[in-house]
Design a protein around this motif. Structure first.
Motif, PDB file in Angstrom:
ATOM      1  N   SER A 154     -10.366  22.493 -20.158  1.00  0.00           N
ATOM      2  CA  SER A 154     -11.366  23.404 -20.774  1.00  0.00           C
ATOM      3  C   SER A 154     -10.674  24.589 -21.453  1.00  0.00           C
ATOM      4  CB  SER A 154     -12.363  23.888 -19.717  1.00  0.00           C
ATOM      5  OG  SER A 154     -11.685  24.631 -18.718  1.00  0.00           O
ATOM      6  N   GLU A 155      -9.579  25.044 -20.790  1.00  0.00           N
ATOM      7  CA  GLU A 155      -8.838  26.162 -21.370  1.00  0.00           C
ATOM      8  C   GLU A 155      -8.200  25.742 -22.699  1.00  0.00           C
ATOM      9  OE1 GLU A 155      -7.504  30.108 -21.441  1.00  0.00           O
ATOM     10  OE2 GLU A 155      -9.043  29.080 -20.255  1.00  0.00           O
ATOM     11  N   PHE A 156      -7.680  24.527 -22.749  1.00  0.00           N
ATOM     12  CA  PHE A 156      -7.088  24.029 -23.994  1.00  0.00           C
ATOM     13  C   PHE A 156      -8.166  23.912 -25.079  1.00  0.00           C
ATOM     14  CE2 PHE A 156      -6.296  20.373 -26.765  1.00  0.00           C
ATOM     15  CZ  PHE A 156      -5.141  20.777 -27.398  1.00  0.00           C
ATOM     16  N   ASP A 157      -9.350  23.399 -24.718  1.00  0.00           N
ATOM     17  CA  ASP A 157     -10.437  23.283 -25.714  1.00  0.00           C
ATOM     18  C   ASP A 157     -10.834  24.663 -26.269  1.00  0.00           C
ATOM     19  OD1 ASP A 157     -10.433  20.549 -25.336  1.00  0.00           O
ATOM     20  OD2 ASP A 157     -12.105  20.552 -23.905  1.00  0.00           O
ATOM     21  N   ARG A 158     -10.886  25.637 -25.374  1.00  0.00           N
ATOM     22  CA  ARG A 158     -11.289  26.988 -25.802  1.00  0.00           C
ATOM     23  C   ARG A 158     -10.239  27.539 -26.790  1.00  0.00           C
ATOM     24  NH1 ARG A 158     -10.279  32.117 -24.444  1.00  0.00           N
ATOM     25  NH2 ARG A 158      -8.774  31.438 -22.842  1.00  0.00           N
ATOM     26  N   LYS A 159      -8.968  27.395 -26.399  1.00  0.00           N
ATOM     27  CA  LYS A 159      -7.911  27.953 -27.261  1.00  0.00           C
ATOM     28  C   LYS A 159      -7.808  27.164 -28.561  1.00  0.00           C
ATOM     29  CE  LYS A 159      -5.093  30.210 -23.755  1.00  0.00           C
ATOM     30  NZ  LYS A 159      -3.767  30.335 -23.155  1.00  0.00           N
ATOM     31  N   ASN A 166      -7.839  31.190 -36.251  1.00  0.00           N
ATOM     32  CA  ASN A 166      -6.590  31.969 -36.253  1.00  0.00           C
ATOM     33  C   ASN A 166      -6.671  33.185 -35.351  1.00  0.00           C
ATOM     34  OD1 ASN A 166      -5.295  30.272 -38.134  1.00  0.00           O
ATOM     35  ND2 ASN A 166      -6.427  31.271 -39.823  1.00  0.00           N
ATOM     36  N   ALA A 167      -7.405  32.904 -34.166  1.00  0.00           N
ATOM     37  CA  ALA A 167      -7.569  34.005 -33.207  1.00  0.00           C
ATOM     38  C   ALA A 167      -6.384  34.078 -32.260  1.00  0.00           C
ATOM     39  CB  ALA A 167      -8.866  33.833 -32.408  1.00  0.00           C
ATOM     40  N   SER A 171       1.841  29.104 -30.577  1.00  0.00           N
ATOM     41  CA  SER A 171       2.588  28.961 -29.311  1.00  0.00           C
ATOM     42  C   SER A 171       1.634  29.012 -28.127  1.00  0.00           C
ATOM     43  CB  SER A 171       3.660  30.062 -29.215  1.00  0.00           C
ATOM     44  OG  SER A 171       3.046  31.359 -29.219  1.00  0.00           O
ATOM     45  N   GLU A 172       0.609  29.885 -28.218  1.00  0.00           N
ATOM     46  CA  GLU A 172      -0.358  29.931 -27.094  1.00  0.00           C
ATOM     47  C   GLU A 172      -1.129  28.611 -26.975  1.00  0.00           C
ATOM     48  OE1 GLU A 172      -1.605  34.598 -26.652  1.00  0.00           O
ATOM     49  OE2 GLU A 172      -2.599  33.382 -28.203  1.00  0.00           O
TER      50      GLU A 172
END
Length: 453
Positions: A154-159, A166-167, A171-172
């Motif tokens: 879920s964290e990957f989907d959000r990022k 381009n928020a 690298s993040e």
């Protein structure tokens, strides 16, 4: 001698008899005097001594008998060894059977020993308890890994959505992707570990069940061994009995009557080796004609005599009358129906004869008189004074006033020598002994008294 000469002699004798009768000369006759006394009716027969029971020592089983050292007429005591088999083969069989029984006993003990299985079960129980905790921990771990993996995804989907605007930097986003992939790998590893531990747990449970099944099988095997042990013990007991029977003992205090074998030899089971009896229990066995047995009673007195006993007459009583008769051929070839009668001596005749230095054993010939009826204080006459007329009436010739008197008589108890007279004769009457057929009533006679017939 010619027929003519015989006829002439008969005529001469008849003429002389008639001349003698017409001459008035008294005819000399032998007479006896009727008296009062005892009359006995009896049955007289040849008989033999016997024993009520003869103990026979026989071969207990097929085998070899050792020399028999006891002799006929030898005294033996109860329990004394009188014969013995060669027991070498039996001893070997007994030892073999004993070893077999012992081996079964050891196997049963081994089968009944469950210490190893019980220890293994205890260890399996401890392992299963530990494994239960381990499996539970692995389950928790894979649940945690799953939650971590879901969070990383879920964290990957959000990022990923943020990176489109381009928020966040690239690298993040890469870090989030790496974290997601590592979490997924960790989750898969934890699932694999959990399932592996479950498999180990199942294997350990199967191992425990296998041990329990093995114990059940041992119980069944023990039951089978016990049945086989019973069979082996039965064979062992039988061989021990055979070994014991191979040494034969006298069952009584008695005398050896017969020894059928003396030297060592092989004989079949059942072969009679010895006969033992108690001679002090001697009795007499007699075969009586069936028509006379009806007058014999248990307890009827008996006189026993014969060369085997000596000049004396010994007394006995009827002990037993057999209920069944049998056919016997007499010495003259006549078929007779007879009944066996057993007579017991009143006293211990065997011991009395031993004192007299006379030996009496079994199957010795004697003669017996079995008294069927006894009358006391009756008028009795010699049997030879009585005869029957043409109609079957018993008669006798008396001498009264030197004349013959023909009287009808009614006899009672009689035997071959004397008879009881119930009517027709009284004590003191003179009777002609064996009267001639030519004697007639009223004939003059000269009596010659005979005292002892």
């Amino acid at each position: 001698m010619s027929r003519k000469s015989i006829i002439i002699m008969v005529i001469l004798f008849c003429g002389l008899g008639v001349a003698y009768f017409l001459s008035g000369t008294s005819l000399p006759v032998d007479v006896t005097v009727a008296e009062t006394g005892e009359v006995k009716a009896f049955v007289e027969e040849r008989a033999k001594t016997t024993l009520p029971r003869i103990y026979r020592i026989a071969m207990p089983l097929n085998g070899r008998i050792l020399p028999i050292t006891v002799n006929e007429d030898q005294k033996v005591t109860k329990g004394q060894v009188v014969a013995q088999m060669d027991t070498s083969d039996l001893d070997a069989e007994v030892a073999k059977a004993k070893y077999r029984v012992e081996q079964f006993a050891k196997k049963i003990i081994e089968q009944a020993d469950n210490r190893l299985e019980d220890n293994s079960l205890d260890q399996f129980d401890e392992f299963l308890k530990s494994m239960d905790l381990t499996v539970e921990a692995a389950s928790k771990q894979q649940e945690a890994s799953k939650a971590k993996w879901e969070f990383a995804r879920s964290e990957f989907d959000r990022k990923y959505q943020l990176s489109k605007r381009n928020a966040i930097s690239e690298s993040e986003l890469n870090e989030a992707d790496l974290f997601k992939k590592q979490s997924e790998i960790d989750y898969q590893k934890d699932i694999l570990t959990w399932r592996s531990l479950q498999a180990v747990q199942s294997a350990m449970q199967i191992g425990k069940i296998s041990i329990l099944k093995y114990k059940e099988k041992k119980v069944l095997s023990e039951a089978v061994l016990k049945e086989e042990q019973k069979e082996a013990m039965s064979q062992f007991d039988q061989l021990q009995r055979d070994r014991k029977r191979a040494i034969m003992h006298s069952p009584i205090d008695g005398t050896i009557l017969t020894r059928n074998f003396e030297n060592e030899r092989t004989l079949p089971a059942g072969e009679i080796l010895l006969e033992i009896g108690q001679l002090e229990d001697l009795e007499v066995e007699v075969d009586v004609l069936s028509q006379y047995v009806g007058n014999i009673r248990i307890g009827s007195p008996v006189d026993i005599e014969g060369p085997a006993i000596g000049n004396q007459i010994v007394h006995g009583k009827v002990k037993r009358i057999y209920p069944k008769g049998f056919t016997k051929i007499s010495s003259l070839g006549v078929e007779q129906q007879r009944v066996k009668v057993i007579i017991g001596f009143e006293n211990n005749i065997w011991k009395e004869l031993q004192k007299q230095k006379r030996n009496l054993g079994t199957d010795f010939r004697v003669r017996v008189k079995i008294y069927t009826e006894i009358k006391e204080n009756v008028v009795k006459v010699p049997r030879s004074t009585l005869f029957r007329n043409g109609s079957g009436q018993w008669q006798a010739f008396l001498v009264r006033n030197k004349k013959t008197v023909l009287v009808d008589v009614e006899p009672g108890v009689m035997n071959d020598f004397e008879a009881e007279i119930q009517t027709g004769i009284k004590a003191g009457d003179q009777l002609i002994v064996a009267p001639s057929m030519n004697l007639t009533p009223g004939q003059s006679v000269e009596a010659h008294v005979i005292k002892n017939l």
